[in-house]
Design a protein around this motif. Structure first.
Motif: not given
Length: 417
Positions: A115-116, A119, A237, A241, A244, A246, A248, A393, A396-397, A402
Motif C-alpha cells: 500500500t505505502v 502511494w 495525504t 489515500a 486509491s 483505500w 483502513p 502516507l 497512515l498505511g 489496509t
C-alpha cells in the motif's frame, strides 16, 4: 456533503467572546520571559518533573505572549490557555503526560508495504503548493477573525469534496471549544472496517497569527509555513489515500485544529473530549511547519519531548524504511513545553509524536508569525513538504493498515462490511 457538527461531546458549546483575562499554563522559564505581562497564580510540577506556572494575562495581549516566546525561545507555542484559573488547574490535575510518554502503545508493525509503496510516488508538489497558496491568500486565519472561520470552512468543504461518494467518510466542524472564538476545528473521519474502535489521528493546526498584530481580527498573517504547509500535507495525504479506493482497518481521523497559536485550544478541546468519551486513540501524528529547508541540515527532525517513546521509535523505523532509501536524512529537536498540538494529546494520555522541518543551522523558517511567512519567501515551491506528505502516507498505511492486502498495482475499491 453537508457540514455537520462534531459528535464529541454530544452538545457543542457555543462560541463565546474572549474573556478579559486568560490563564496560561507554561514552563517556569517561559513565565520568566513574560515578566511584566503575566502574573503568577500558582506553581506546579507536571508528572514528568517540569516546573510549571499558572499565570494570568490580559486576553488582548495573547499575540504579545506568542511574540515573546517566539523571540526569546525561538519556537512556537509554549503554553496552554484557558478562560479561568479553575480550568487551568483542572487541566493540571488531570495531566496524563507521564503515562503517555512512557506507555507501551499499540503494536506498531511494518507490514503494509504494498500500500505505502503504491502511494509514495503519487505525491504532487503542485497540489501541495496550491493548497498553501490558497490558505495563505486569506488576510489571516486568526482564531477570532471572520477569515479564521471562513478558512476553516474552506478546509472542511475541500476535504469533503475529496471524499465525495464515500459513504464511510464524514466531515465535521468541531465547535465544542469555548476559547476558540468563532473558529471551528475540522475533523474528517474514515470509518475503520475490522478495528473501527481503534483510532489513528493525523493533525495540523489551521490558524495563523502575526506577533505584531495586536490581537486585531484584521491583522495580516499569511501563515504559509505555519501552518498552511501542515494542512496542505494532510490534504495531499488524504487525496492520495482516498483516490486509491483505500479502506483502513482502523478508523482514521484527519484534523485541522483551531486556535493553536493562542494556547493549543482546539487540539486540547478535542483531546480532552476524546478522553472523556473513552475514545481509543492508538497513534497521533502532528504536522506543524513542513515547507522550509536551508543549509546542510537533516531533512526532518523528530521532536524528542512530550511524545510517546514507542511511537518515536516507530517514526524512526518508518523513516529508515521508506524515506532513507530516497536519500533523506533525519535528526532530532527538543521543542519545549506545549510547543505544538501533539502536546495536547500527550497531556490527555494518548500516544503522539511529531516530525518537524529542518531549517538552517539556526533553526526553522525565520519569518513565522510575521507578514513574511509567504510562499514567496520559501522560493515559491512546496518541494520541502513533499517528503512530509510521503512520511504521513507511510504513517497512515502502517498504523491504520489496509483491509485487504494486494500484490501491487492500484488498490481496488472494496465494500465495507
Amino acid at each position: 456533503m453537508e457540514r455537520t457538527a462534531a459528535v464529541l461531546p454530544a452538545t457543542p458549546v457555543p462560541a463565546t467572546a474572549s474573556p478579559r483575562k486568560v490563564h496560561l499554563v507554561s514552563s517556569r522559564a517561559t513565565f520568566r520571559a513574560l515578566s511584566g505581562l503575566a502574573t503568577a497564580r500558582g506553581l506546579h510540577r507536571d508528572p514528568s518533573g517540569t516546573d510549571l506556572v499558572v499565570s494570568e494575562v490580559d486576553a488582548a495581549r495573547l499575540d504579545d505572549v506568542a511574540g515573546i516566546v517566539h523571540r526569546t525561545e525561538q519556537r512556537c507555542g509554549g503554553f496552554f490557555a484557558f478562560d479561568t484559573r479553575a480550568q487551568a488547574e483542572a487541566f493540571l490535575r488531570s495531566d496524563r503526560s507521564a503515562q503517555a510518554i512512557a506507555a507501551t502503545a499499540a503494536s506498531y508493525t511494518l507490514d503494509n508495504r504494498p500500500t505505502v509503496d503504491h502511494w509514495l510516488p503519487q505525491v504532487r508538489e503542485a497540489r501541495i503548493r496550491d493548497t498553501i497558496a490558497h490558505l495563505s491568500g486569506y488576510q489571516n486565519r486568526y482564531f477570532a477573525s471572520p477569515a479564521g472561520k471562513a478558512s476553516a470552512e474552506w478546509i472542511h468543504d475541500h476535504w469533503a469534496a475529496l471524499a465525495a461518494g464515500r459513504s464511510d467518510v464524514t466531515t465535521e466542524l468541531f465547535t465544542a471549544c469555548p476559547g476558540c472564538s468563532t473558529q471551528p476545528s475540522v475533523i474528517l473521519t474514515i470509518e475503520g472496517t475490522t478495528l473501527r474502535d481503534e483510532v489513528v489521528v493525523l493533525g495540523a493546526h489551521l490558524d495563523s497569527i502575526n506577533i505584531n498584530g495586536g490581537g486585531s481580527p484584521g491583522q495580516a498573517a499569511p501563515g504559509a509555513d505555519d501552518d498552511a504547509s501542515g494542512i496542505a500535507v494532510l490534504t495531499e495525504t488524504l487525496r492520495i489515500a482516498l483516490a486509491s479506493g483505500w479502506r483502513p482497518r482502523r478508523t482514521v481521523r484527519f484534523m485541522g485544529y483551531a486556535a493553536e497559536e493562542v494556547g493549543l485550544r482546539g487540539s486540547n478541546a478535542i483531546a480532552q473530549a476524546y478522553r472523556g468519551a473513552g475514545v481509543d486513540v492508538v497513534a497521533v501524528l502532528q504536522v506543524d511547519m513542513t515547507n522550509y529547508k536551508a543549509g546542510p541540515v537533516q531533512d526532518m527532525k523528530l521532536i524528542t519531548d512530550y511524545s510517546n517513546a514507542s511511537l518515536k521509535v516507530f517514526f524512526e523505523q518508518l523513516f529508515d524504511t521508506y524515506m532513507a532509501p530516497m536519500g533523506y536524512t533525519r535528526g532530532t529537536y527538543t521543542c519545549g513545553y506545549g510547543c505544538s498540538d501533539h502536546a495536547s494529546w500527550t497531556n490527555a494520555g494518548y500516544p503522539a509524536a511529531m516530525m518537524f522541518e529542518a531549517g538552517d543551522p539556526g533553526g526553522s523558517f525565520p519569518y513565522i508569525h510575521t507578514t513574511g511567512d509567504t510562499l514567496a519567501m520559501m522560493g515559491n515551491t512546496a518541494q520541502p513538504s513533499v517528503k512530509f506528505a510521503q512520511f504521513a502516507l507511510a504513517f497512515l498505511g502502517e498504523t491504520a493498515k489496509t483491509r485487504a492486502m494486494h500484490t501491487g498495482g492500484p488498490l481496488l475499491p472494496v465494500t465495507a462490511p
